[in-house]
Design a protein around this motif. Structure first.
Motif, PDB file in Angstrom:
ATOM      1  N   TYR A 164     107.814-141.157  13.416  1.00 21.37           N
ATOM      2  CA  TYR A 164     106.584-141.770  14.064  1.00 21.37           C
ATOM      3  C   TYR A 164     105.329-141.392  13.100  1.00 21.37           C
ATOM      4  N   LEU A 165     104.408-142.343  12.860  1.00 23.77           N
ATOM      5  CA  LEU A 165     103.007-141.957  12.292  1.00 23.77           C
ATOM      6  C   LEU A 165     102.250-141.495  13.623  1.00 23.77           C
ATOM      7  N   LEU A 166     101.474-140.217  13.054  1.00 25.47           N
ATOM      8  CA  LEU A 166     100.465-139.830  14.058  1.00 25.47           C
ATOM      9  C   LEU A 166      99.167-139.524  13.276  1.00 25.47           C
ATOM     10  N   GLY A 167      98.180-140.262  14.209  1.00 24.29           N
ATOM     11  CA  GLY A 167      96.992-140.473  13.375  1.00 24.29           C
ATOM     12  C   GLY A 167      95.889-139.615  14.446  1.00 24.29           C
ATOM     13  N   ALA A 168      95.177-138.486  13.690  1.00 22.87           N
ATOM     14  CA  ALA A 168      94.296-137.899  14.413  1.00 22.87           C
ATOM     15  C   ALA A 168      92.940-138.005  13.957  1.00 22.87           C
ATOM     16  N   ASP A 169      91.744-138.456  14.361  1.00 19.49           N
ATOM     17  CA  ASP A 169      90.421-138.212  13.846  1.00 19.49           C
ATOM     18  C   ASP A 169      89.522-137.620  14.688  1.00 19.49           C
ATOM     19  N   TYR A 170      88.448-137.028  13.902  1.00 20.26           N
ATOM     20  CA  TYR A 170      87.460-136.408  14.642  1.00 20.26           C
ATOM     21  C   TYR A 170      86.276-137.317  15.050  1.00 20.26           C
ATOM     22  N   SER A 171      85.918-137.302  16.195  1.00 13.76           N
ATOM     23  CA  SER A 171      84.949-138.361  16.752  1.00 13.76           C
ATOM     24  C   SER A 171      83.567-137.817  16.338  1.00 13.76           C
ATOM     25  N   GLN A 172      82.832-138.594  15.816  1.00 12.75           N
ATOM     26  CA  GLN A 172      81.352-138.315  15.422  1.00 12.75           C
ATOM     27  C   GLN A 172      81.188-136.975  14.686  1.00 12.75           C
ATOM     28  N   ILE A 173      81.964-136.768  13.811  1.00 12.45           N
ATOM     29  CA  ILE A 173      82.059-135.704  13.122  1.00 12.45           C
ATOM     30  C   ILE A 173      80.858-135.436  12.227  1.00 12.45           C
ATOM     31  N   LEU A 218      81.392-124.315  15.001  1.00 14.35           N
ATOM     32  CA  LEU A 218      79.861-124.918  15.121  1.00 14.35           C
ATOM     33  C   LEU A 218      79.607-124.520  16.398  1.00 14.35           C
ATOM     34  N   THR A 219      78.083-124.805  16.224  1.00  9.43           N
ATOM     35  CA  THR A 219      77.342-124.535  17.683  1.00  9.43           C
ATOM     36  C   THR A 219      77.649-125.938  18.697  1.00  9.43           C
ATOM     37  N   VAL A 220      78.169-126.981  17.892  1.00 14.33           N
ATOM     38  CA  VAL A 220      78.828-128.032  18.925  1.00 14.33           C
ATOM     39  C   VAL A 220      80.232-128.035  18.592  1.00 14.33           C
ATOM     40  N   SER A 221      81.110-128.423  19.827  1.00 11.22           N
ATOM     41  CA  SER A 221      82.279-128.539  19.596  1.00 11.22           C
ATOM     42  C   SER A 221      82.971-129.778  18.746  1.00 11.22           C
ATOM     43  N   LEU A 222      83.915-129.556  18.129  1.00 10.57           N
ATOM     44  CA  LEU A 222      84.480-130.747  17.443  1.00 10.57           C
ATOM     45  C   LEU A 222      85.602-131.331  18.306  1.00 10.57           C
ATOM     46  N   GLU A 223      85.722-132.739  18.579  1.00  6.01           N
ATOM     47  CA  GLU A 223      86.525-133.392  19.178  1.00  6.01           C
ATOM     48  C   GLU A 223      87.179-134.448  18.388  1.00  6.01           C
ATOM     49  N   THR A 224      88.480-134.490  18.627  1.00  6.76           N
ATOM     50  CA  THR A 224      89.450-135.531  18.351  1.00  6.76           C
ATOM     51  C   THR A 224      90.219-136.388  19.007  1.00  6.76           C
ATOM     52  N   SER A 225      90.564-137.645  18.544  1.00  6.79           N
ATOM     53  CA  SER A 225      91.502-138.504  19.181  1.00  6.79           C
ATOM     54  C   SER A 225      92.902-138.574  18.555  1.00  6.79           C
ATOM     55  N   CYS A 226      93.833-138.857  19.156  1.00  2.00           N
ATOM     56  CA  CYS A 226      95.066-138.849  18.610  1.00  2.00           C
ATOM     57  C   CYS A 226      96.047-139.972  19.121  1.00  2.00           C
ATOM     58  N   ASP A 227      96.691-140.515  17.914  1.00  2.00           N
ATOM     59  CA  ASP A 227      97.509-141.787  18.625  1.00  2.00           C
ATOM     60  C   ASP A 227      98.932-141.725  17.606  1.00  2.00           C
ATOM     61  N   VAL A 228      99.886-142.235  18.150  1.00  2.00           N
ATOM     62  CA  VAL A 228     101.025-142.320  17.415  1.00  2.00           C
ATOM     63  C   VAL A 228     101.706-143.896  17.641  1.00  2.00           C
ATOM     64  N   GLY A 229     102.594-144.392  16.569  1.00  3.38           N
ATOM     65  CA  GLY A 229     103.096-145.351  16.398  1.00  3.38           C
ATOM     66  C   GLY A 229     104.156-145.721  15.400  1.00  3.38           C
ATOM     67  N   LYS A 230     104.761-146.601  15.419  1.00  4.87           N
ATOM     68  CA  LYS A 230     105.924-146.911  14.381  1.00  4.87           C
ATOM     69  C   LYS A 230     105.094-147.325  12.953  1.00  4.87           C
ATOM     70  N   ASN A 231     104.156-147.955  13.105  1.00  4.26           N
ATOM     71  CA  ASN A 231     103.191-148.391  12.048  1.00  4.26           C
ATOM     72  C   ASN A 231     101.915-148.128  12.179  1.00  4.26           C
ATOM     73  N   TRP A 232     101.273-148.127  10.830  1.00  7.30           N
ATOM     74  CA  TRP A 232     100.003-147.916  11.036  1.00  7.30           C
ATOM     75  C   TRP A 232      98.976-148.496  11.818  1.00  7.30           C
ATOM     76  N   TYR A 233      99.433-149.954  12.043  1.00  9.16           N
ATOM     77  CA  TYR A 233      98.657-150.940  12.783  1.00  9.16           C
ATOM     78  C   TYR A 233      98.635-150.324  14.217  1.00  9.16           C
ATOM     79  N   GLU A 234      99.620-149.546  14.683  1.00  6.99           N
ATOM     80  CA  GLU A 234      99.662-149.257  16.154  1.00  6.99           C
ATOM     81  C   GLU A 234      98.989-147.805  16.449  1.00  6.99           C
ATOM     82  N   LEU A 235      98.406-147.194  15.307  1.00  7.93           N
ATOM     83  CA  LEU A 235      97.469-146.237  15.648  1.00  7.93           C
ATOM     84  C   LEU A 235      95.931-146.618  16.003  1.00  7.93           C
ATOM     85  N   LYS A 236      95.941-147.008  17.370  1.00  9.59           N
ATOM     86  CA  LYS A 236      94.493-147.658  17.668  1.00  9.59           C
ATOM     87  C   LYS A 236      93.417-146.566  17.899  1.00  9.59           C
TER      88      LYS A 236
END
Length: 889
Positions: free
Chosen positions: A663-672, A871-889
DNA sequence: GCATCATGCAA
DNA sequence: TATTGCATGATGC
């Protein structure tokens, strides 16, 4: 002596400067902020002129002192705009260039460049010497005679008009003797020469054809009828004064004669050093090449020269290679020379090896098949120094070979010291940090289509060996600098380990679903064809829709639609312009859709197809030493700009798929970036919002608009301000973006800075720091130099300020994700995980994960990303999985 | 063949 | 007249 060349220095300099200084242009300057655009163009012009000379040449300059002409006429040259500071600064540099180039120059108090040129030209002409004069000032046409040709520079500096007595007659039907009178009658607004009011070129020529001279004109003044006659009679004094003013003094008392203008033989290296100081790389290369060609003539050799002061040993067989590896277990520098920048498919042209004292060129096919050498590469105990470690690592991975323990990389070190080296080559980087003499790539291998190994093998053997020796020699200096700047950790703990992560990512590649690709290709082709037909039908003719020029003609001339903005070459037809026109004509929506689909088709479908390897994957190259802020960039293909914002474009992502059972797994920082800003600027309310896990754009809107319930429009506007702030926005652009008046936009910005006053403070502090130090830095001490911030040109200074505010934010975010990548990679390696990082898109990571590790990675990847940096603020992430890149919303 | 422009895609 | 990038087709030299 049979020929003399005279150049109007001021005039050529003006042209040189304005050739590149159109309004809004970013002028060429050195990293220290010294302007060089006029010097560069002046030298180019002089090079062309020098080709036509025979050894005698002089460049004349005006002085700042008043001349006799000012005494005669106070208004002489009055009203002229002051010389821009950026040009004035370059005059001494141009004069220095002339000295270094051995070209005589002269200026004299009380006289203008014209007078100096006129005097020398006439003196030489009387002795039957041919003279060529170069200027952009038409006044000099009066000097034309049987021996003197005047060349006038045209706008772009690319062409010259030349004037002889014959061509003057052809153009004006006047003799060269009449040029003074022509100018006197017409006047010249640029020098504030009055002339006779109401007389322009046409009338002046008519009068001179009839009366020949001004003197004779006034003999017959009463014959001239009508208004014109009156004007001429009324302005007799002005006419004579004008004639006096425009007449060049050809008998100026010069301290030398035309004979004393011989070009002096010079040390080319002096001139090269001068160009290096000014960072005029093109000129350095050109001079170096010229120098080589001269030597080539002198020595009558059949090839270019090699450097006799540099010695190295040739290793062309296994015995010798075994020997040197056996004898050198100490740290050495190693350099791999590739046939092209894309090392995924490059050939290896040679290997250089050096310990500072001994340097070797190793035959690449011997080396890659020699077990002793391969063991040496993968020996973890022996340190190696490189230039572009990642390239070597990836190349070796393709050949199923390993390399370990790189403790220094010259490319990365140079990049950390000065992030603007991004687009430079080995030689330029070397010359920035030392005076070591090393040929430019194109001198050895040629450029463009002609690039290849030179016939003289010693030439490239030496070049490659020399690179290895340079890496070794510069290592200590660069490390010292990094240590002074607190950047050692950034090199050793972040960038070098990151090279290994990136190497693994690039080598892993991203799998392409060929069926999906072909399907999308066909669908797009059909839709584009239909749209083309509709567009041609609406337009009433066929044309190239992809040509902004042709499209502009159709829309704004044939269909008479109301034109919006213009570009410097014609009408603008970009999406904003089209958007405004979309109700004016049915052709517009078709064009907009065509544009969108054509973009997807050519850049993403066709473009990406061309980058697919035989393993059905794309293997991008992440440039680790390019951006000025510390971000990565991605090429061949660029996987950091795959469409997502429109559904239509987003479908492109279906092309990229996970391998079987993965699977592809995408994880991105929110508002980094906003979090980084909240941290480094210590923004109280922003931090609170993050702490409470609020929707940051919503809570900004609540504060800006003083409301509890935020409309989607308000949120959208607040979001635009949040983004804009990071880029150092102005009211005007924010207004454009969110479609409000600039006044309202300014109000939003003011309100925003009231709510978050620390941001305003941060911006002031950062700009101040940059102004004083010339650079700004990130969380991890990455530096960006900003010479523009001390520019006297308003636009450039403002640009500098925006960079000063933006670079630490963008750069710190880049630092953070880089650390996360290194940490994550290390974890995966140490725990023998099969999951692989395969992409980075500035604030997100994409992994390819086998099914059995999926649940684990969904926890682990975000966890490692969150704790990459404290940092003095936390870092938050969101994470998605899919069979292709399109499915990582 | 190469450089530059206009355009548009991403974070 | 918002930051950082890369690729494209058209165009002109």
């Amino acid at each position: 002596m049979e020929h003399l060349t005279l150049v109007d220095g001021n005039s050529v300099m003006f042209r040189a400067y304005y050739a590149t200084a159109y309004p809004g242009a970013v002028l060429m300057q050195t990293s220290q902020g010294v302007y060089t655009n006029a010097v560069f163009a002046f030298v180019n012009m002089m090079d062309k002129i020098l080709e036509q000379t025979n050894g005698h040449i002089l460049v004349a300059f005006d002085t700042a002192h008043p001349t006799k002409r000012h005494e005669k006429y106070q208004e002489y040259k009055a009203g002229r705009a002051a010389m821009p500071e950026e040009l004035a600064q370059q005059i001494p540099l141009v004069k220095k260039y002339l000295d270094k180039a051995g070209i005589k120059q002269h200026e004299q108090i009380g006289y203008e460049a014209d007078d100096i040129i006129g005097t020398l030209a006439k003196e030489a002409s009387q002795n039957n010497i041919k003279v060529d004069v170069y200027s952009s000032d038409r006044d000099l046409l009066q000097l034309v005679d049987q021996n003197i040709t005047v060349h006038l520079l045209k706008k772009g500096m690319k062409e010259l008009d030349h004037y002889t007595p014959e061509s003057l007659y052809e153009k004006y039907e006047l003799t060269h003797h009449q040029m003074i009178d022509l100018k006197a009658l017409m006047g010249d607004p640029s020098d504030n020469i009055p002339g006779i009011p109401g007389v322009g070129e046409k009338t002046a020529i008519k009068l001179l054809k009839e009366y020949e001279t001004i003197e004779n004109l006034y003999v017959h003044q009463d014959e001239i009828k009508g208004k014109m006659g009156e004007k001429i009679r009324e302005n007799k004094e002005l006419a004579y004064l004008s004639k006096d003013l425009v007449t060049i003094n050809v008998e100026s008392p010069l301290p030398f004669s035309y004979l004393e203008t011989e070009k002096i033989k010079i040390e080319t290296s002096d001139l090269i050093d001068f160009f290096k100081e000014l960072e005029l790389k093109q000129l350095v290369v050109r001079m170096a090449n010229q120098n080589q060609n001269t030597l080539f003539k002198d020595e009558e050799k059949s090839d270019k020269k090699t450097d006799k002061s540099f010695s190295y040993d040739l290793i062309l067989n296994d015995e010798k290679l075994n020997d040197i590896i056996f004898n050198h277990q100490e740290p050495m520098s190693i350099h791999f020379e590739f046939s092209e920048p894309n090392y995924h498919k490059a050939e290896l042209w040679g290997i250089g090896l050096s310990n500072g004292e001994n340097t070797y060129f190793i035959d690449p096919s011997i080396a890659l098949n020699n077990q002793t050498f391969l063991n040496y590469l993968k020996n973890k105990e022996i340190e190696k120094y490189t230039f572009d470690y990642k390239a070597i690592k990836v190349f070796l991975m393709w050949h199923k070979k390993a390399i370990h323990t790189i403790s220094f990389d010259m490319l990365l070190a140079a990049y950390l010291i000065k992030s603007s080296i991004g687009k430079e080559d080995f030689t330029t980087i070397t010359s920035l940090f030392s005076s070591i003499d090393i040929s430019y790539e194109e001198q050895i291998y040629g450029k463009g289509a002609k690039k290849g190994l030179p016939e003289n093998k010693e030439l490239y053997y030496e070049h490659i060996a020399k690179k290895a020796s340079v890496i070794y020699k510069l290592k200590d200096d660069l490390l010292e600098t990094l240590k002074d700047q607190n950047q050692l950790e950034l090199l050793q703990k972040v960038e070098i380990p990151l090279s290994e992560v990136l190497a693994s990512m690039e080598f892993s590649g991203l799998l392409v679903d060929n069926k999906e690709l072909l399907n999308q290709k066909e669908v797009l082709e059909k839709r584009i064809n239909v749209l083309e037909e509709s567009i041609y039908k609406e337009a009433g003719e066929t044309f190239n829709i992809s040509s902004p020029k042709q499209l502009g003609d159709i829309l704004f001339e044939k269909l008479n639609l109301s034109q919006g903005k213009k570009t410097k070459t014609g009408y603008s037809t970009n999406v904003e312009v089209l958007e405004k026109l979309k109700d004016e004509h049915p052709i517009i929506p078709y064009i907009m859709e065509y544009r969108q689909l054509a973009k997807l088709y050519s850049t993403y479908i066709i473009g990406i197809s061309q980058s697919i390897f035989s393993d059905n994957k794309v293997h991008t190259i992440f440039n680790q030493a390019l951006t000025t802020t510390g971000r990565l960039s991605s090429i061949e293909p660029n996987l950091q700009n795959i469409p997502i914002r429109t559904e239509e474009g987003r479908k492109i992502r279906k092309i990229f798929v996970a391998e079987k059972n993965h699977y592809l797994l995408g994880a991105d920082y929110s508002q980094i970036e906003l979090r980084v800003l909240a941290d480094i600027a210590n923004v109280k309310h922003l931090k609170e919002s993050f702490l409470n896990n609020e929707d940051i754009h919503k809570s900004t809107a609540q504060k800006v608009f003083h409301v509890t319930d935020v409309t989607s429009e308000q949120r959208r506007q607040a979001k635009a301000v949040n983004f804009g702030i990071i880029y150092g926005i102005g009211a005007w652009s924010l207004a454009e973006d969110i479609h409000v008046s600039p006044k309202e936009a300014q109000m939003f910005i003011d309100r925003y800075l009231e709510i978050y006053p620390e941001i305003k403070q941060y911006m002031q502090d950062t700009v101040e720091f940059a102004t004083e130090n010339g650079y700004v830095k990130t969380l991890m001490n990455r530096r960006r130099y900003i010479p523009e911030i001390n520019s006297k040109v308003f636009m450039q200074k403002e640009f500098g300020k925006r960079n000063a505010m933006n670079a630490p934010i963008q750069g710190s975010a880049a630092d953070i994700i880089k650390v996360a990548m290194v940490d994550l990679f290390k974890y995966l390696e140490e725990n023998d995980k099969k999951s692989k990082i395969i992409l980075q898109v500035h604030d997100e990571l994409i992994l390819e994960v086998p099914e059995e590790e999926l649940e684990e990675m969904k926890e682990l990847v975000p966890a490692i990303m969150k704790k990459a940096v404290k940092l003095t603020v936390s870092l938050e992430t969101s994470c998605d999985v899919g069979k292709n890149w399109y499915e990582l919303k």
